[in-house]
Scaffold this motif. Sequence first.
Motif, PDB file in Angstrom:
ATOM      1  N   LEU A 195      40.711  42.347  14.170  1.00  0.00           N
ATOM      2  CA  LEU A 195      41.968  41.890  13.586  1.00  0.00           C
ATOM      3  C   LEU A 195      42.933  43.070  13.465  1.00  0.00           C
ATOM      4  N   ALA A 232      35.984  42.652  11.717  1.00  0.00           N
ATOM      5  CA  ALA A 232      35.767  41.803  10.544  1.00  0.00           C
ATOM      6  C   ALA A 232      34.986  40.552  10.944  1.00  0.00           C
ATOM      7  N   LEU A 235      35.261  36.775  10.566  1.00  0.00           N
ATOM      8  CA  LEU A 235      36.302  35.796  10.277  1.00  0.00           C
ATOM      9  C   LEU A 235      35.662  34.422  10.146  1.00  0.00           C
ATOM     10  N   THR A 241      38.402  36.528   5.538  1.00  0.00           N
ATOM     11  CA  THR A 241      38.125  37.717   6.346  1.00  0.00           C
ATOM     12  C   THR A 241      37.289  38.689   5.534  1.00  0.00           C
TER      13      THR A 241
END
Length: 89
Positions: free
Chosen positions: A51, A61, A63, A81
């Motif tokens: 991201l 991350a 997600l 997130t």
Amino acid sequence: MPRTCSGGAPKRSSGRWSVASFHVPENVPVLVPRLLREAVEKGKFEEEVTLMRKDGARFPAILTVRPMFRDGQQIGFMGKTRPLAPPKK
């Protein structure tokens, strides 16, 4: 002041951004439609992605995206997130 993992103030990012605004530009045409489709079809999308913060810095991350419903009708999506690395200072 506390910051979200995207680099913005918590109140600024809640409910105001398109999911595409957090993704690196090259991922938007393929990843964003796939994650939205999977969220609807399976009830949840969850995957490690790259991201982008407000300042343009990229970060890995997990997600999670889920569809939101009201009175049986889908009205949008909710995303969560979890950064895999602490923000660089």
